[in-house]
Design a protein around this motif. Structure first.
Motif, PDB file in Angstrom:
ATOM      1  N   ASP A 180      -4.362  10.102  -5.759  1.00  0.00           N
ATOM      2  CA  ASP A 180      -4.447   9.287  -4.555  1.00  0.00           C
ATOM      3  C   ASP A 180      -5.191  10.075  -3.479  1.00  0.00           C
ATOM      4  OD1 ASP A 180      -3.523   8.058  -1.924  1.00  0.00           O
ATOM      5  OD2 ASP A 180      -2.461   6.754  -3.322  1.00  0.00           O
ATOM      6  N   ASP A 209      -3.598  -7.168  -3.579  1.00  0.00           N
ATOM      7  CA  ASP A 209      -3.358  -6.453  -2.312  1.00  0.00           C
ATOM      8  C   ASP A 209      -4.643  -6.018  -1.618  1.00  0.00           C
ATOM      9  OD1 ASP A 209      -0.652  -6.753  -2.752  1.00  0.00           O
ATOM     10  OD2 ASP A 209      -0.372  -4.726  -3.520  1.00  0.00           O
ATOM     11  N   HIS A 236      -9.411  -1.569  -0.760  1.00  0.00           N
ATOM     12  CA  HIS A 236      -8.069  -1.445  -1.347  1.00  0.00           C
ATOM     13  C   HIS A 236      -7.073  -0.770  -0.403  1.00  0.00           C
ATOM     14  CE1 HIS A 236      -9.506  -2.685  -5.293  1.00  0.00           C
ATOM     15  NE2 HIS A 236     -10.482  -1.802  -5.212  1.00  0.00           N
ATOM     16  N   ARG A 248       2.027   4.343  -2.545  1.00  0.00           N
ATOM     17  CA  ARG A 248       1.301   4.962  -3.651  1.00  0.00           C
ATOM     18  C   ARG A 248       1.577   4.245  -4.972  1.00  0.00           C
ATOM     19  NH1 ARG A 248       1.710   8.638   0.215  1.00  0.00           N
ATOM     20  NH2 ARG A 248       0.330  10.475   0.301  1.00  0.00           N
ATOM     21  N   HIS A 252       0.800  -1.230   0.000  1.00  0.00           N
ATOM     22  CA  HIS A 252       0.000   0.000   0.000  1.00  0.00           C
ATOM     23  C   HIS A 252       0.835   1.283   0.000  1.00  0.00           C
ATOM     24  CE1 HIS A 252      -3.486  -2.491   0.255  1.00  0.00           C
ATOM     25  NE2 HIS A 252      -3.030  -3.071   1.349  1.00  0.00           N
ATOM     26  N   ASP A 285      -0.120   0.681  -4.904  1.00  0.00           N
ATOM     27  CA  ASP A 285      -1.577   0.792  -4.982  1.00  0.00           C
ATOM     28  C   ASP A 285      -2.027   1.171  -6.392  1.00  0.00           C
ATOM     29  OD1 ASP A 285      -2.032   0.055  -2.395  1.00  0.00           O
ATOM     30  OD2 ASP A 285      -2.441   2.069  -1.643  1.00  0.00           O
ATOM     31  N   LYS A 286      -1.300   2.077  -7.040  1.00  0.00           N
ATOM     32  CA  LYS A 286      -1.675   2.487  -8.398  1.00  0.00           C
ATOM     33  C   LYS A 286      -1.565   1.298  -9.359  1.00  0.00           C
ATOM     34  CE  LYS A 286      -0.940   6.057 -11.895  1.00  0.00           C
ATOM     35  NZ  LYS A 286      -2.375   6.396 -11.945  1.00  0.00           N
TER      36      LYS A 286
END
Length: 434
Positions: free
Chosen positions: A255, A327, A275, A139, A137, A142-143
């Motif tokens: 974000d 994730d 998420h 940035r 997690h 996550d993207k």
């Protein structure tokens, strides 16, 4: 091997200690199992090798995505019949002998090896997420995870979701169509948030813009929507322009942790918090709290799992993590409420709507099956098979109360502790001034 189906049925029944609830049809044309039952079709012995090399859900998933196993009959019935063995037995067996040391499991593996052959399976199907590195997690990570799931083509999602383009649980108040139920869900969220003309709404994880459009068009809100998906953002902006709402809605590829232009009057987070991850959820709660004005409301719509006896033993579903939501993490609803309150929110209402999600998923599966050829063309055969399996299995998970979904309404208290809420339960209007 002649009559592979009978051999596999015997192995499975010896392991389970009870009759197999489905038929098995094998690659050699043989078939075995209860007459009239739906069939699990094993098209190639490679499917068995995948299971041997990666026991459990991931091995089966790889075989399914590759088209090496299939079902003949109703997919829900096959999953439901197998669920009693895979889910309930699995839950009961958590405190039993470790599988590697279980003589029945070892005997089953030896027998399966004889049927499957000793050769390793080919590489996993290409839809599987590439190996992920680095801390959870961030940035960047996550993207990448969001892109894997959502940037698969808007045409595909239009076929599955229908005209509403809402990828979260609908709200089935009076029957009607999927589009009616999704509209009712969006309206319920707006009413819980107490939206009115000119209110600033932050829609976290705005998807294809449906919530933003509904809030702006029906309630006169000024909406900022944020998503990490470039394809979603492009689609949402086009819809907003067609609706003539560009003066009321801004869509950002951003974000949520980078939003700095509060305070907002309300925040909607619909199907996004899954998420965020356990390690970041308090940060998520803190960030949203800071972005709200005193008296502002948060509507957190989130899938939840049942709590474990030993929470440290929780592991994400391998199939979902590898092929669907990289994730992604589910938490019990009690932990979510507690974390929001630790951040300063007051939880005002929790509405459990898991049966609504089961019905929503069944509608999505029907859409996918009805438009199967077009869906395959829009993505790939493997990707379409992933979505069909995960949505059907998820529908059963909601129906069996293995997972749930909840709308949590929380408020940032005003000075002195006032909430701005009316005394009457479930009346989602704003309290009159004074």
């Amino acid at each position: 091997m002649a009559d592979a189906a009978s051999r596999l049925t015997a192995l499975a029944e010896e392991l389970l200690g009870e009759p197999l609830p489905v038929r098995i049809r094998a690659w050699d044309g043989s078939e075995s199992g209860p007459p009239g039952a739906p069939a699990l079709v094993i098209r190639h012995r490679r499917a068995l090798r995948r299971l041997l090399w990666r026991p459990g859900e991931l091995g089966l998933a790889r075989a399914w995505v590759s088209g090496e196993i299939d079902v003949d009959g109703d997919l829900y019935e096959v999953l439901d019949r197998l669920a009693a063995l895979l889910w309930e037995r699995g839950a009961d067996a958590k405190d039993s002998v470790h599988p590697v040391r279980d003589p029945k499991v070892r005997a089953f593996a030896r027998g399966l090896l004889q049927v499957a052959g000793p050769w390793p399976p080919p590489a996993p199907p290409p839809e599987e997420v590439r190996r992920r590195t680095g801390p959870l997690h961030t940035r960047r990570r996550d993207k990448e995870a969001i892109s894997h799931h959502y940037d698969v083509g808007n045409d595909f999602y239009e076929l599955v979701l229908g005209p509403s383009m809402v990828y979260s649980c609908a709200y089935w108040e009076d029957g009607g169509t999927l589009e009616d139920a999704q509209r009712d869900k969006l309206d319920l969220v707006c009413r819980k948030l107490g939206l009115k003309e000119g209110d600033r709404l932050l829609d976290v994880g705005c998807g294809w813009g449906s919530m933003a459009i509904h809030a702006a068009r029906e309630y006169g809100a000024q909406v900022t929507g944020v998503t990490l998906s470039t394809e979603q953002a492009a689609f949402a902006r086009k819809r907003i322009a067609e609706e003539g709402l560009t003066d009321r809605i801004e869509i950002r590829v951003q974000d949520y942790r980078d939003v700095r232009d509060g305070p907002y009057d309300a925040i909607s987070s619909i199907g996004m918090a899954e998420h965020v991850g356990t390690v970041r959820f308090r940060e998520y709660a803190d960030d949203l709290y800071a972005l709200l004005r005193p008296g502002g409301r948060l509507l957190n719509h989130q899938i939840a799992r049942r709590p474990e006896k030993d929470e440290s033993a929780y592991r994400a579903d391998e199939f979902i993590d590898s092929y669907v939501f990289p994730d992604g993490e589910l938490a019990p609803v009690g932990r979510t409420v507690a974390t929001l309150e630790e951040a300063g929110f007051e939880a005002r209402d929790v509405e459990a709507i898991r049966e609504h999600y089961a019905l929503t998923l069944r509608h999505w599966v029907t859409n996918l099956e009805r438009h199967w050829d077009a869906a395959v063309q829009a993505t790939s055969p493997g990707r379409a098979r992933v979505w069909r399996l995960y949505m059907a299995a998820s529908a059963l998970s909601f129906e069996r109360n293995r997972i749930g979904v909840n709308q949590i309404l929380a408020v940032r208290p005003q000075q002195g502790g006032a909430s701005g809420m009316l005394l009457r339960a479930r009346d989602w209007r704003t309290a009159p001034a004074g």
